[in-house]
Design a protein around this motif. Structure first.
Motif, mmCIF file in Angstrom:
data_model
loop_
_atom_site.group_PDB
_atom_site.id
_atom_site.type_symbol
_atom_site.label_atom_id
_atom_site.label_comp_id
_atom_site.label_asym_id
_atom_site.label_seq_id
_atom_site.Cartn_x
_atom_site.Cartn_y
_atom_site.Cartn_z
ATOM 1 N N TYR A 294 15.500 -9.715 0.878
ATOM 2 C CA TYR A 294 14.175 -9.737 0.313
ATOM 3 C C TYR A 294 14.165 -8.468 -0.396
ATOM 4 O O TYR A 294 14.069 -7.451 0.299
ATOM 5 C CB TYR A 294 13.050 -10.152 0.478
ATOM 6 N N ARG A 295 13.943 -8.199 -1.816
ATOM 7 C CA ARG A 295 13.998 -6.877 -2.510
ATOM 8 C C ARG A 295 12.583 -6.966 -3.585
ATOM 9 O O ARG A 295 12.565 -8.090 -4.143
ATOM 10 C CB ARG A 295 15.001 -6.507 -3.122
ATOM 11 N N ASN A 296 12.128 -5.837 -3.361
ATOM 12 C CA ASN A 296 10.922 -5.752 -3.967
ATOM 13 C C ASN A 296 10.627 -4.156 -4.853
ATOM 14 O O ASN A 296 10.659 -3.432 -4.164
ATOM 15 C CB ASN A 296 9.526 -5.871 -3.433
ATOM 16 N N THR A 297 10.599 -4.209 -6.111
ATOM 17 C CA THR A 297 10.633 -2.904 -6.830
ATOM 18 C C THR A 297 9.141 -2.941 -7.627
ATOM 19 O O THR A 297 9.232 -3.889 -8.559
ATOM 20 C CB THR A 297 11.718 -2.716 -7.650
ATOM 21 N N ALA A 298 8.519 -2.206 -7.531
ATOM 22 C CA ALA A 298 7.113 -2.020 -8.109
ATOM 23 C C ALA A 298 6.775 -0.700 -8.756
ATOM 24 O O ALA A 298 7.144 0.285 -8.131
ATOM 25 C CB ALA A 298 5.961 -2.408 -7.197
ATOM 26 N N VAL A 299 6.292 -0.638 -10.053
ATOM 27 C CA VAL A 299 5.714 0.365 -10.488
ATOM 28 C C VAL A 299 4.503 0.305 -10.978
ATOM 29 O O VAL A 299 3.952 -0.724 -11.638
ATOM 30 C CB VAL A 299 6.663 0.711 -12.084
ATOM 31 N N HIS A 300 3.442 1.347 -10.513
ATOM 32 C CA HIS A 300 2.197 1.357 -10.739
ATOM 33 C C HIS A 300 1.455 2.523 -11.633
ATOM 34 O O HIS A 300 1.995 3.660 -11.217
ATOM 35 C CB HIS A 300 1.572 1.068 -9.593
ATOM 36 N N SER A 301 0.696 2.456 -12.472
ATOM 37 C CA SER A 301 0.205 3.506 -13.380
ATOM 38 C C SER A 301 -1.384 3.239 -13.449
ATOM 39 O O SER A 301 -1.711 2.169 -13.660
ATOM 40 C CB SER A 301 1.209 3.661 -14.496
ATOM 41 N N ASN A 302 -1.876 4.475 -13.547
ATOM 42 C CA ASN A 302 -3.266 4.550 -13.891
ATOM 43 C C ASN A 302 -3.483 5.818 -14.671
ATOM 44 O O ASN A 302 -3.182 6.739 -14.282
ATOM 45 C CB ASN A 302 -4.192 4.470 -12.799
ATOM 46 N N LEU A 303 -4.441 5.581 -15.872
ATOM 47 C CA LEU A 303 -4.951 6.493 -16.469
ATOM 48 C C LEU A 303 -6.326 6.491 -16.873
ATOM 49 O O LEU A 303 -6.767 5.397 -17.270
ATOM 50 C CB LEU A 303 -4.126 6.632 -17.796
ATOM 51 N N ASN A 304 -6.974 7.659 -16.464
ATOM 52 C CA ASN A 304 -8.442 7.499 -16.531
ATOM 53 C C ASN A 304 -8.840 8.859 -17.431
ATOM 54 O O ASN A 304 -8.444 9.840 -17.526
ATOM 55 C CB ASN A 304 -9.251 7.889 -15.080
ATOM 56 N N HIS A 305 -9.941 8.553 -18.582
ATOM 57 C CA HIS A 305 -10.264 9.627 -19.553
ATOM 58 C C HIS A 305 -11.695 9.374 -19.638
ATOM 59 O O HIS A 305 -12.123 8.665 -19.958
ATOM 60 C CB HIS A 305 -9.374 9.479 -20.870
ATOM 61 N N ARG A 306 -12.203 10.580 -19.661
ATOM 62 C CA ARG A 306 -13.652 10.570 -19.915
ATOM 63 C C ARG A 306 -13.923 11.757 -20.848
ATOM 64 O O ARG A 306 -13.348 12.797 -20.911
ATOM 65 C CB ARG A 306 -14.480 10.955 -18.715
ATOM 66 N N SER A 307 -14.669 11.597 -21.823
ATOM 67 C CA SER A 307 -15.079 12.505 -22.898
ATOM 68 C C SER A 307 -15.912 13.720 -22.414
ATOM 69 O O SER A 307 -16.315 13.663 -21.589
ATOM 70 C CB SER A 307 -15.627 11.789 -24.369
ATOM 71 N N LYS A 308 -15.514 14.875 -23.261
ATOM 72 C CA LYS A 308 -16.143 16.072 -22.810
ATOM 73 C C LYS A 308 -17.788 15.717 -22.740
ATOM 74 O O LYS A 308 -18.304 16.395 -21.795
ATOM 75 C CB LYS A 308 -16.030 17.274 -23.759
ATOM 76 N N ASN A 309 -18.337 14.992 -23.432
ATOM 77 C CA ASN A 309 -19.937 14.786 -23.296
ATOM 78 C C ASN A 309 -20.234 13.751 -22.509
ATOM 79 O O ASN A 309 -21.253 13.391 -22.258
ATOM 80 C CB ASN A 309 -20.391 14.497 -24.613
ATOM 81 N N LYS A 310 -18.971 13.100 -21.666
ATOM 82 C CA LYS A 310 -19.326 12.208 -20.528
ATOM 83 C C LYS A 310 -19.907 10.715 -20.925
ATOM 84 O O LYS A 310 -19.884 10.113 -20.125
ATOM 85 C CB LYS A 310 -20.155 12.735 -19.620
ATOM 86 N N ARG A 311 -19.604 10.616 -22.365
ATOM 87 C CA ARG A 311 -20.324 9.423 -22.763
ATOM 88 C C ARG A 311 -19.207 8.246 -22.908
ATOM 89 O O ARG A 311 -19.350 6.998 -22.405
ATOM 90 C CB ARG A 311 -20.917 9.530 -24.222
ATOM 91 N N PHE A 312 -17.826 8.536 -23.029
ATOM 92 C CA PHE A 312 -16.935 7.361 -23.509
ATOM 93 C C PHE A 312 -15.799 7.610 -22.182
ATOM 94 O O PHE A 312 -15.614 8.735 -21.764
ATOM 95 C CB PHE A 312 -16.100 8.001 -24.778
ATOM 96 N N ALA A 313 -15.747 6.314 -21.601
ATOM 97 C CA ALA A 313 -14.673 6.469 -20.537
ATOM 98 C C ALA A 313 -13.553 5.383 -20.879
ATOM 99 O O ALA A 313 -13.888 4.192 -21.458
ATOM 100 C CB ALA A 313 -15.553 6.191 -19.362
ATOM 101 N N LEU A 314 -12.517 5.450 -20.541
ATOM 102 C CA LEU A 314 -11.562 4.757 -20.722
ATOM 103 C C LEU A 314 -10.310 4.683 -19.243
ATOM 104 O O LEU A 314 -9.993 5.871 -18.969
ATOM 105 C CB LEU A 314 -10.250 5.084 -21.876
ATOM 106 N N ASN A 315 -10.129 3.437 -18.807
ATOM 107 C CA ASN A 315 -9.250 3.394 -17.757
ATOM 108 C C ASN A 315 -8.394 2.469 -17.921
ATOM 109 O O ASN A 315 -8.759 1.326 -18.233
ATOM 110 C CB ASN A 315 -10.138 2.903 -16.365
ATOM 111 N N LEU A 316 -7.078 2.717 -17.598
ATOM 112 C CA LEU A 316 -5.836 2.095 -18.203
ATOM 113 C C LEU A 316 -5.081 1.832 -16.744
ATOM 114 O O LEU A 316 -4.830 2.862 -16.283
ATOM 115 C CB LEU A 316 -4.995 2.515 -19.291
ATOM 116 N N THR A 317 -4.748 0.649 -16.487
ATOM 117 C CA THR A 317 -3.964 0.425 -15.040
ATOM 118 C C THR A 317 -3.125 -0.609 -15.485
ATOM 119 O O THR A 317 -3.191 -1.669 -15.906
ATOM 120 C CB THR A 317 -5.068 -0.035 -13.971
#
Length: 1013
Positions: free
Chosen positions: A381-404
């Motif tokens: 049995y073989r399993n190959t996985a790739v996981h990624s995450n990107l978090n961004h918050r604007s400088k004024n802390k109002r806008f936030a984006l989380n991509l997974t």
């Protein structure tokens, strides 16, 4: 399919979504706002414990604001602040430290251990987070530190025994197999116990797309889609159990909710981490079977008892009893050792990189797993996985984006047949597997060589994509708009090849008349959109929060099963075009639409009195017109009496909370299109026209199942959080059961899907204890214990006595009972099993005389763990326990004398009149009444016995290298053990997996190392 479905509600939901988008656009691009204060200096520093070890992941926040960061893997942080600011340093297990910035540019902090800093623990509740101190719902949690120390492929495997109220059973020891899970018992008569899985905010369909018609017995048709999620990429798993925690998920949460949160990047310099481990697995327990002399003695005795002793001397019957006549009478093979005694090797390599700034953080990881089996051959049995995450918050802390995102490719190349049954049943004097020329030995066509099964090729490839995006904007200090977007795609392509060479040559099979290929292609695709608005405000003595949102979800399942037969030769089995006949066994597509609106109100008065009110209205395409909507709600209350009563900080009790909840959830888990007339392809035709046949009856009046949940709980902390005890009592009542209502055979249908007015109740007690036994400078010792005392009860079932369920259920008893014959032992004169005639009519039959009741559900279960640390050395030992009953060897081997091996217990059988024995006379199936008595014995109270156990499930010994090397990189070496020891009186292969034809979970030893730099 159009059902005139949810038109008005759809318009309202779209308006909500449009409003959220407009608000987001206006605040993002509208008039400029007052700029935030300009920071004046960059602060950096190192966070360590008393031993000088860096603390990665510690939180650093500017007091009075939401601005903050985390320490990196070396304990280093960077943050911008003014000289007037105060930095707050927190980390689970340590006391909070507050340090003024003043004019310091280098600010190092030493945290003091406080392993139960309860107020700093944040619990993920799905749509919101809540502190451990202030939660009103019942939520069990397991963190990455526990998950990553277990050599498992499936997240459910890492949860076994660690959570109260959560009963998990591994279904097979073969890699890639699945698990059964029950959260607070079995609620529904239809047997469905699957919870709702949420991965990073997105629902995940964990129903297997595998088919037993393709995979055979190797994993019983259960290939878990959750294998696609690498446990090493998981940050935490939360299980929501009561109404307060689950009602916000409405109809999908009747069986509880499993929230899985994957790891995210932390700010700081770019960090690399490499982990490699390699392990070996073996079957932990073999059955004690008969040896050759014992086996042959009983076999001959059975033939003679049945009156066929003279045939043993007749050469014409050599082919009937080759084990008694032509096979070597002195040969002995330990088939368990031969077929199951191999070593399963497991190797896993994972690489990850993470880092970023206070505004943008990232994490990318890749892992490859290769695992073999204990069976002969080179299957894996073989399993190959790739996981990624990107978090961004604007400088004024109002806008936030989380991509997974997570993408996994699984290749399961295993033998189609589990060889466990052959290992238990093959005669001990069966021939050698190979002849003198190294070919499969058929011994003059006198037996079915088990290794021929390895020629039946089975292969599955799965591709899983999970992606989600969370976008939020802080419109006002107290108002936030947020949207969750998710997409899942799970594809499985599996096939089996059945060559004629895998069968005994005596049958005369050829590629033209036997060889076949069966292929299944299945895809499950789903997407979800969830716009949300949240408002939170804090006054002097009170805080108030409101969450409102909507859900739009669609799921599509498409599957095709083809069978090709008749090939020119076995080399062309994988070429469908070479087949003489191709038939479609199954070809269909189904769509599932789901829409809802939900809201949650939270009120907190003086951090002592807390109220939660949750409501949700769901619409499902699985019901007919007028039945598509369901309303679900909950009320949660908590009183933190330690705050309102002002307990003495130096007293033995320093924290106390009384909480409770009541509410409803529901279920539409019946499959698609059950309310419609449905048809299938018959496989036949009439004058070239394909024929259809009816498979379902139109019934638009059935609706939602309902589950009413009640809980009362008490949480206590003693001696400055050195002892933490959480206890809860729960009661769940499920009604409007969605089941197949049996129909008369004259209708042409077996059942009609509808609501059955039966009521099932689950009650129980749950206890969670955590103690800090020793907290010293160098040595620490903590203990955790969880215990569950469940009880299931069929409260009501109208007209049960006259229904087809009369022989299965009893009012006042659990759904997990089995009705059995009562065995009275062996008649000393006839040597045949006797059974109680309950109605004294002189006839033993299943309807009247199966009156003995046994419950196969656990009476209690739980786990106990101890963690010891001494400087850089750590030892963790975890035991799992259950008190339960299970089927024993009588279930499969009630009578000696047949042409297969058996447990040695059957050697002590009845032989002569007057014998007092527990095993009936030997037979090969021809003596009147013996076979029937054996069948009843396998379905009697004698076939059930105690299967309680205490299992050393996990042991981890780890050591972090000290010295100059740790200044450049962190190196940790470890050894892990799983299922090392099981203490039980159960005589079967495994008390948790009692079926004698499935490979039990393996005992594993793993060596590994982790490098961070």
């Amino acid at each position: 399919m159009e059902n005139n479905f949810l038109n008005k509600t759809r318009i309202v939901l779209l308006l909500i979504l449009f409003l959220c988008i407009m608000l987001l656009g206006y605040t993002a691009f509208g008039k400029p706002r007052t700029p935030l204060p300009i920071v004046q200096q960059q602060i950096t520093g190192l966070v360590t414990d008393k031993q000088g070890k860096p603390i990665p992941g510690a939180t650093v926040i500017i007091k009075g604001s939401t601005d903050g960061t985390f320490t990196n893997d070396k304990g280093v942080y960077n943050i911008t602040a003014t000289p007037n600011d105060v930095l707050v340093f927190t980390f689970i297990g340590f006391k909070t430290e507050e340090v003024p910035v003043e004019n310091q540019l280098q600010l190092d902090v030493i945290l003091t251990e406080d392993v139960t800093a309860l107020g700093e623990v944040t619990v993920n509740a799905g749509y919101y987070t809540v502190s451990e101190k202030e939660r009103t719902g019942s939520i069990s949690t397991i963190k990455s530190g526990v998950i990553e120390k277990q050599p498992v492929n499936n997240p459910l495997g890492a949860m076994q025994g660690y959570m109260s109220g959560v009963n998990i059973q591994q279904t097979t020891g073969v890699p890639g197999g699945g698990y059964n899970i029950e959260i607070r018992g079995k609620n529904f008569i239809n047997g469905n116990t699957n919870p709702l899985y949420i991965i990073d905010g997105v629902p995940f369909n964990a129903n297997s797309l595998a088919s037993a018609s393709v995979s055979g017995s190797i994993n019983n048709g259960n290939v878990s889609p959750l294998n696609a999620l690498n446990p090493s990429d998981i940050e935490s798993i939360e299980v929501l159990k009561d109404a307060d925690a689950t009602a916000i998920y409405g109809s999908r949460a009747a069986n509880g909710v499993v929230l899985i949160t994957t790891r995210k990047g932390k700010s700081g310099p770019t960090q690399f981490q490499a982990t490699i481990n390699s392990g070996m697995g073996h079957v932990s327990h073999f059955l004690e079977l008969m040896n050759t002399p014992q086996y042959l003695e009983i076999r001959k005795e059975g033939v003679e008892n049945d009156g066929f002793g003279s045939f043993l001397e007749n050469p014409a019957f050599d082919f009937v009893w080759p084990d008694l006549k032509t096979w070597d009478q002195d040969r002995y093979t330990d088939w368990q050792q031969t077929l199951l005694g191999g070593t399963a090797y497991r190797t896993k390599l994972q690489l990850s990189v993470s880092g970023g700034s206070d505004q943008t953080r990232f994490r990318i990881s890749g892992a490859h797993l290769n695992e073999t089996t204990v069976f002969p051959g080179d299957s894996k049995y073989r399993n190959t996985a790739v996981h990624s995450n990107l978090n961004h918050r604007s400088k004024n802390k109002r806008f936030a984006l989380n991509l997974t995102s997570n993408y996994t490719v699984e290749t399961n190349n295993l033998p189609r047949t589990d060889l466990t049954l052959s290992a238990y049943k093959l005669a001990p004097n069966a021939p050698a597997l190979y002849d003198d020329e190294g070919q499969l030995n058929w011994e003059d066509n006198s037996w079915d060589n088990p290794l021929a099964m390895l020629l039946e090729k089975y292969k599955t490839q799965s591709n899983t994509l999970m992606a989600n995006a969370q976008v939020s904007y802080q419109i006002l200090p107290a108002l936030q708009v947020k949207t969750n977007l998710g997409y899942n795609n799970y594809q499985m392509d599996s096939y089996k090849l059945m060559p004629s060479t895998a069968r005994n040559p005596k049958y005369g099979f050829t590629p033209e008349n036997y060889s076949s290929q069966t292929r299944k292609r299945a895809t499950n695709t789903s997407w979800i959109i969830e716009p949300q608005l949240s408002w939170n405000h804090q006054w002097d003595d009170a805080s108030f929060g409101v969450l409102a949102g909507a859900t739009f979800q669609q799921q599509t399942t498409d599957q095709t099963v083809l069978k090709a037969t008749g090939f020119p030769n076995n080399l062309m089995l994988e070429n469908l075009a070479a087949a003489n006949t191709i038939e479609i066994l199954n070809d269909g597509q189904s769509e599932y639409h789901y829409q809802s609106i939900f809201s949650r109100l939270n009120f907190n008065w003086r951090n002592s009195y807390i109220l939660n009110l949750t409501g949700r209205r769901d619409g499902s395409s699985r019901f007919g017109s007028g039945k598509q909507f369901g309303n679900f709600w909950s009320l949660g209350l908590a009183w933190i009496f330690s705050n309102s009563l002002s307990l003495d900080e130096n007293g033995f009790l320093n924290y106390g909370k009384l909480r409770g909840s009541y509410g409803t959830t529901g279920s539409d888990n019946i499959g698609d299109y059950k309310f419609l007339n449905t048809f299938g392809v018959s496989g036949n035709d009439y004058n070239g026209i394909t024929l259809l046949y009816p498979t379902g009856i139109y019934n638009p009046v059935f609706g939602w199942e309902t589950n009413k949940k009640l809980e009362l709980a008490l949480d206590l902390n003693f001696f400055k959080d050195r002892i933490v005890l959480n206890s809860a009592w729960y009661q769940n009542r499920s009604s409007d059961q969605l089941v197949g209502i049996p129909l008369a055979a004259t209708t042409g249908f077996q059942s009609l899907t509808g609501n059955f007015q039966a009521t099932v109740e689950n009650t129980g007690w749950e206890f969670d204890l955590r103690t800090v036994n020793i907290a010293g400078e160098d040595f620490n010792w903590t203990t955790t214990l969880n215990l569950t005392l469940p009880k299931n009860n069929l409260v009501a079932f109208p007209d049960l006595a006259t229904s087809t369920y009369a022989n299965k259920y009893v009012i006042g008893k659990p759904l997990t009972i089995v009705k059995l014959y009562e065995s009275l032992g062996v008649d000393s004169q006839t040597g045949i099993y006797r059974f109680r005639d309950f109605n004294d009519d002189g006839v033993i039959n299943a309807i009247d005389d199966k009156q003995w009741i046994e419950d196969l559900a656990p009476e209690l279960y739980g786990g106990i763990g101890n963690t010891f640390t001494y400087k850089n050395l750590s030892l963790e030992v975890f035991f799992q326990f259950k008190k339960q009953k299970a089927y024993n060897f009588y279930r499969s081997y009630p009578t000696p004398g047949y042409n297969y091996n058996m447990p040695v217990e059957l050697y002590d059988r009845w032989r002569n009149e007057g014998d007092d024995a527990s095993i009936q006379r030997a037979t090969f199936g021809q003596f009147p009444g013996v076979w029937e008595a054996g069948q009843r014995q396998s379905d009697s109270n004698k076939a059930v016995s105690d299967a309680s156990f205490l299992r050393m499930r996990n042991v981890t010994l780890s050591y972090q290298l000290p010295g100059s090397l740790s200044k450049v990189m962190d190196v940790t070496l470890y050894i892990q053990g799983q299922n090392l020891l099981t203490i039980t009186n159960y005589g079967g292969p495994d008390p948790e997996q009692p079926r004698n034809y499935i490979l039990p979970p393996l005992r594993q030893i793993t060596l590994g190392g982790q490098l961070r730099f």
